[in-house]
Write a protein that holds these residues in place. Structure first.
Motif, short mmCIF file in Angstrom:
data_model
loop_
_atom_site.label_atom_id
_atom_site.label_comp_id
_atom_site.label_asym_id
_atom_site.label_seq_id
_atom_site.Cartn_x
_atom_site.Cartn_y
_atom_site.Cartn_z
N ARG A 28 -28.36 40.36 8.95
CA ARG A 28 -27.23 40.96 9.63
C ARG A 28 -27.28 40.70 11.14
NH1 ARG A 28 -23.83 45.55 8.31
NH2 ARG A 28 -24.87 45.73 6.32
N HIS B 274 -19.25 37.81 7.34
CA HIS B 274 -19.30 38.85 6.31
C HIS B 274 -20.74 39.01 5.80
CE1 HIS B 274 -17.98 41.39 3.08
NE2 HIS B 274 -18.64 40.62 2.22
N PRO C 60 -23.39 39.98 3.16
CA PRO C 60 -23.39 40.18 1.71
C PRO C 60 -23.82 41.61 1.36
CG PRO C 60 -24.87 38.37 2.36
CD PRO C 60 -24.35 38.98 3.62
N GLU C 61 -23.29 42.10 0.28
CA GLU C 61 -23.59 43.46 -0.18
C GLU C 61 -25.11 43.69 -0.19
OE1 GLU C 61 -22.11 46.96 -0.75
OE2 GLU C 61 -20.72 45.26 -0.90
N SER C 62 -25.83 42.78 -0.82
CA SER C 62 -27.29 42.88 -0.75
C SER C 62 -27.86 41.47 -0.84
CB SER C 62 -27.84 43.76 -1.87
OG SER C 62 -27.56 43.17 -3.11
N ASP D 122 -33.33 49.90 1.76
CA ASP D 122 -32.44 49.58 2.87
C ASP D 122 -32.73 50.53 4.02
OD1 ASP D 122 -30.34 47.52 2.46
OD2 ASP D 122 -30.00 48.66 0.61
#
Lengths: 382, 182
Positions: free
Chosen positions: A249, A289, A291-293, B138
């Motif tokens: 990220r 973007h 990614p979700e995971s 996370d």
């Protein structure tokens, strides 16, 4: 002028088949020689680049000795002794123009990759047909990595792209090639002694660009839309597993922020120079973007990944240079192309004198200044 | 031009960077902690000394950290859980980075607050499901920053802080860990 192979050798032998220049045709120019074809906004194929350089060699009557490999350059009392595959040459000055991309660099942990996985560098890679069927892991998201990821994905293979710090650019901005903006806004002309952090500028990865007839943008959003899976920077191999950084990220944020700042400077330039009417309205591109995971590990022994393509950069090769002017990291010590040894010069290295130093059209201004210095050096010792 | 002051001696850091460029051996630090079991899952860890710049160094004073598990884990809750110490490390490292980068970029900070959340599926440590990892799945950090800067400049501060953070790197990238019995 000594050439180990043929004129335009690296363009002939060290490039993949589909590669086109990242710079538009109108920017492909050498002193007294420019593109005059029907598609100034297009990008030359490798065949066209070879032809362009061959033609320049002919019209400029460059005294090229082809097939002459330099194996050693040594300092003597009054200059240099150059050993080549065709004998020795004594000279008072030497200009090194062998480039910054003589060898692909790969991380140390390539040894830990299981033998069942095929590994290639961009120097080995010609096209997708060379690779086994099945998934490919492309490592590195600079120009080479994004282009090969797109090509391999288009060939029907599942592709995972390992992404570290990168430079995001749109192919066109406000209707013009992004490199037109770089040129017009004076970014490419920024001099080495004006750049904030020269070391960083010289290490800057190539931007995520492709020269395609469609003039399309090939950023990470484009690759994700094609179905390329994005994972973090490949950090290590442990027990046959590739481990990727969880910091994906942030490398997206860094690249998005830098791109926006650059586009702001283009807009400022357009306003200041009254060009608003000549270009389209300002554009802003969506953030990369996340990614979700994102996966942070892949078991390389599972058979999922059949091949790895290392697009992790290139480095110069100075093994033939027997003059102590190369630093611990393998880089030539020089100040604007004036190497730290009297009579020794360099051209065509990243930000040698300007940000454009490594471009075909960018070397001209550098060459003029470096050769002025060289001529002065020779005159003073006549 | 008004002088901005976030209390970070950036010049000293920039000077150190220049000096250590030519002296990589002096840049080798070893951080140390000593831990002692108390009772149950309660332990205390003390930190005072470390090695760096070629010699033994010492903090001004010793700090003692108490770790335990909460009552929902059937423990006495004498202190925070060990994995929460990772959140302490991450938040304080990123905050220090924000202050330093802001100082270096001439941005005056008025307040920097953050919350850190680590999502943890405890079936991993309990051995209830072998597909669940022991550590965090996370981690999310949210900064609220009041400063003389645009939103974009503030985002850039936070991004640069992550780029130069020791704890962010230690959490996002694998590290070799050796555990032995003396």
């Amino acid at each position: 002028m000594l050439e180990r192979g043929e004129v335009a050798n690296s363009w002939r032998h060290e490039r993949w088949d589909s590669l086109r220049l990242l710079t538009p045709n109108w920017q492909s120019r050498l002193p007294g020689h420019r593109y005059d074809g029907p598609d100034p906004d297009g990008y030359m194929t490798m065949g066209e680049v070879i032809e362009f350089i061959e033609h320049f060699a002919a019209v400029s009557r460059s005294p090229v000795r082809t097939g002459t490999n330099v194996t050693s350059v040594r300092r003597t009392d009054d200059g240099y002794r150059v050993t080549t595959s065709h004998g020795e040459i004594g000279c008072r000055a030497v200009a090194i123009a062998s480039g910054a991309c003589n060898q692909p660099t790969v991380p140390q942990f390539t040894d830990a990759v299981p033998a069942s996985v095929v590994q290639l560098t961009p120097f080995d890679y010609n096209g997708p047909a060379q690779l086994p069927d099945g998934a490919v892991l492309v490592v590195g998201a600079s120009a080479t990595g994004v282009q090969l990821a797109a090509e391999l994905k288009a060939s029907g293979r599942p592709v995972t792209l390992s992404v570290g710090e990168h430079v995001r650019l749109p192919r066109t901005y406000r209707g013009r090639d992004v490199l037109w903006w770089m040129d017009a806004a004076g970014v490419w002309d920024q001099r080495h002694d004006e750049v904030d952090d020269l070391t960083r500028a010289r290490r800057l990865p190539s931007p995520q660009l492709i020269g395609s007839p469609e003039r399309s943008t090939l950023d990470l959003n484009a690759l994700a839309a094609m179905g390329v899976e994005l994972v973090g920077r490949w950090a290590a191999v442990r027990d046959g597993r590739a481990l990727f950084s969880g910091g994906l990220r942030n490398v997206f944020s860094l690249a998005d922020l830098k791109m926006r700042r650059l586009l702001d400077t283009f807009d400022d330039w357009a306003r200041a120079h009254g060009c608003e009417a000549e270009v389209d309205p300002p554009e802003r591109f969506s953030s990369t973007h996340v990614p979700e995971s994102a996966r942070w590990q892949i078991d390389l022994r599972s058979g999922e990944i059949r091949a790895i393509v290392w697009a992790t950069g290139f480095r110069p090769d100075y093994r033939w240079l027997d003059v102590p002017v190369v630093d611990a990291k393998g880089r030539l010590r020089h100040e604007g192309g004036v190497v730290d040894s009297p009579g020794l010069y360099a051209l065509g290295l990243p930000v040698l004198r300007r940000r454009k130093s490594t471009f075909i059209y960018g070397v001209e201004d550098d060459a003029r200044e470096v050769i002025d210095h060289l001529a002065g050096y020779l005159a003073a010792r006549r | 031009m008004t002088t901005i002051d976030n209390g970070v001696n950036v010049q000293a850091l920039l000077d150190a960077r220049e000096v250590l460029k030519g002296a990589p051996e002096a840049a080798q630090f070893t951080w140390r902690a000593s831990s002692r079991w108390q009772n149950g899952v309660h332990s205390t860890t003390t930190i005072q000394n470390f090695f760096g710049l070629g010699q033994e160094q010492s903090h001004k004073r010793e700090t003692v950290f108490t770790a335990d598990h909460p009552e929902v884990f059937a423990a006495e809750d004498n202190g925070i859980t060990p994995i929460e110490y990772l959140l302490v490390g991450l938040a304080s490292c990123l905050t220090a980075g924000v202050a330093s980068v802001a100082q270096n970029r001439g941005i005056q900070l008025r307040s920097v607050e953050s919350t850190v959340e680590g999502d943890h599926d405890i079936r991993g440590i309990l051995g209830a499901d072998s597909d669940v990892r022991n550590g965090f799945n996370d981690i999310k950090v949210t900064f609220t920053i009041d400063a003389d800067a645009s939103q974009e400049d503030i985002e850039a501060l936070v991004a640069q802080s992550q780029k130069r953070s020791a704890v962010f790197d230690a959490l996002t990238n694998p590290t070799n860990v050796t555990v032995e019995v003396a």
